[in-house]
Design an enzyme around this catalytic site. Structure first.
Site, short mmCIF file in Angstrom:
data_model
loop_
_atom_site.label_atom_id
_atom_site.label_comp_id
_atom_site.label_asym_id
_atom_site.label_seq_id
_atom_site.Cartn_x
_atom_site.Cartn_y
_atom_site.Cartn_z
N GLY A 46 33.52 31.17 37.59
CA GLY A 46 33.33 30.59 36.09
C GLY A 46 34.49 29.94 35.72
CD GLN A 51 39.88 29.81 32.74
OE1 GLN A 51 38.61 29.65 32.67
NE2 GLN A 51 40.35 30.29 33.63
CB CYS A 91 41.95 35.10 35.25
SG CYS A 91 41.51 33.66 34.28
CG LEU A 92 40.09 30.02 38.59
CD1 LEU A 92 38.97 28.70 38.38
CD2 LEU A 92 40.36 29.78 40.08
CG HIS A 133 36.73 36.45 33.09
ND1 HIS A 133 37.61 37.06 33.61
CD2 HIS A 133 37.33 35.06 32.94
CE1 HIS A 133 38.71 36.44 34.11
NE2 HIS A 133 38.50 34.90 33.50
CD GLU A 134 34.42 32.15 32.89
OE1 GLU A 134 35.64 31.48 32.37
OE2 GLU A 134 34.83 32.54 33.95
CG HIS A 137 39.14 32.37 29.28
ND1 HIS A 137 40.30 32.48 29.71
CD2 HIS A 137 38.70 32.73 30.73
CE1 HIS A 137 40.73 32.82 30.96
NE2 HIS A 137 39.57 32.97 31.49
O1 GNR Z 1 36.74 32.67 39.67
C1 GNR Z 1 36.57 34.00 38.96
N1 GNR Z 1 36.22 35.04 39.65
C2 GNR Z 1 36.04 36.10 38.62
C3 GNR Z 1 36.06 37.58 39.24
C4 GNR Z 1 35.67 38.50 38.94
C5 GNR Z 1 35.42 38.48 37.30
C6 GNR Z 1 35.40 37.41 36.75
C7 GNR Z 1 35.63 36.21 37.36
S1 GNR Z 1 36.24 34.91 36.69
C8 GNR Z 1 37.21 33.70 37.88
C9 GNR Z 1 37.42 32.34 37.15
C10 GNR Z 1 37.86 32.30 35.94
O2 GNR Z 1 39.20 32.50 35.67
N2 GNR Z 1 37.20 32.05 34.79
O3 GNR Z 1 37.65 32.07 33.75
NI NI Z 2 39.28 33.28 33.52
#
Ligand code: GNR
Ligand code: NI
Length: 167
Positions: A46, A51, A91-92, A133-134, A137
């Site tokens: 995601g 980001q 999270c990236l 999660h997104e 952000h």
């Molecule tokens: O790549 C991602 N893996 C992930 C694993 C578990 C729960 C959420 C994520 S999102 C993350 C990519 C990211 O930072 N998206 O904002």
């Molecule tokens: Ni993230």
């Protein structure tokens, strides 16, 4: 298509509240395509526009192994949610560190596609976790905000260590 730079914690731009998308134009389509390319290359499941320093209410996700199920959500809104589950998240914007986060198990979301068409999505499992999660952000929230002060500080120290290792 182009790969975009991903902002990393503690960049203050990760804390911005994203603005609604109003123009469903070629630039929006290009941003969504570039975000998908950036997400696949990372690799990640995601990516939120926040980001990549584009604080608009836009996110992309693809939890498929074959990278053949891209989803683009513009102006997403949570309509309903149920249950709870704990998932290990990464999270990236925090490369190399992971932590357990409690999320809703099932969500119903309303969003627009890149052309502005409204749709609804009901989902559970990893896709539901990733969408939550997104969407966080987009309001300047990141997964470490859910951790206790002790767990957060341990994780942030680990992040520093990872960065030194990565050079
Ligand atoms: O790549 C991602 N893996 C992930 C694993 C578990 C729960 C959420 C994520 S999102 C993350 C990519 C990211 O930072 N998206 O904002
Ligand atoms: Ni993230």
């Amino acid at each position: 298509m182009a790969k975009l730079d991903i902002l990393e914690f503690p960049d203050p731009r990760l804390r911005l509240n994203a603005l609604p998308v109003e123009a469903f134009d070629a630039a929006l389509k290009k941003l969504a395509d570039d975000m998908l390319e950036t997400m696949y290359a990372a690799p990640g499941i995601g990516l939120a526009a926040t980001q990549v320093n584009a604080p608009k209410r836009l996110l992309v996700v693809d939890v498929s192994e074959a990278h053949d199920a891209p989803l683009v959500l513009v102006n997403p809104e949570l309509l309903d949610s149920r249950g709870s589950e704990v998932c290990q998240e990464g999270c990236l914007s925090f490369p190399g560190v992971f932590a357990d986060v409690q999320r809703k198990e099932w969500v119903r979301v309303k969003a627009q596609d890149v052309s502005g068409k409204l749709f609804e999505l009901e989902t559970d499992g990893l896709l539901a976790v990733c969408i939550q999660h997104e969407m966080d952000h987009l309001v300047g929230k990141v997964f470490v905000d859910y951790l206790s002060p002790l767990k957060r500080s341990l994780l942030l120290r680990k992040l520093e260590k990872q960065r030194r290792k990565a050079g």
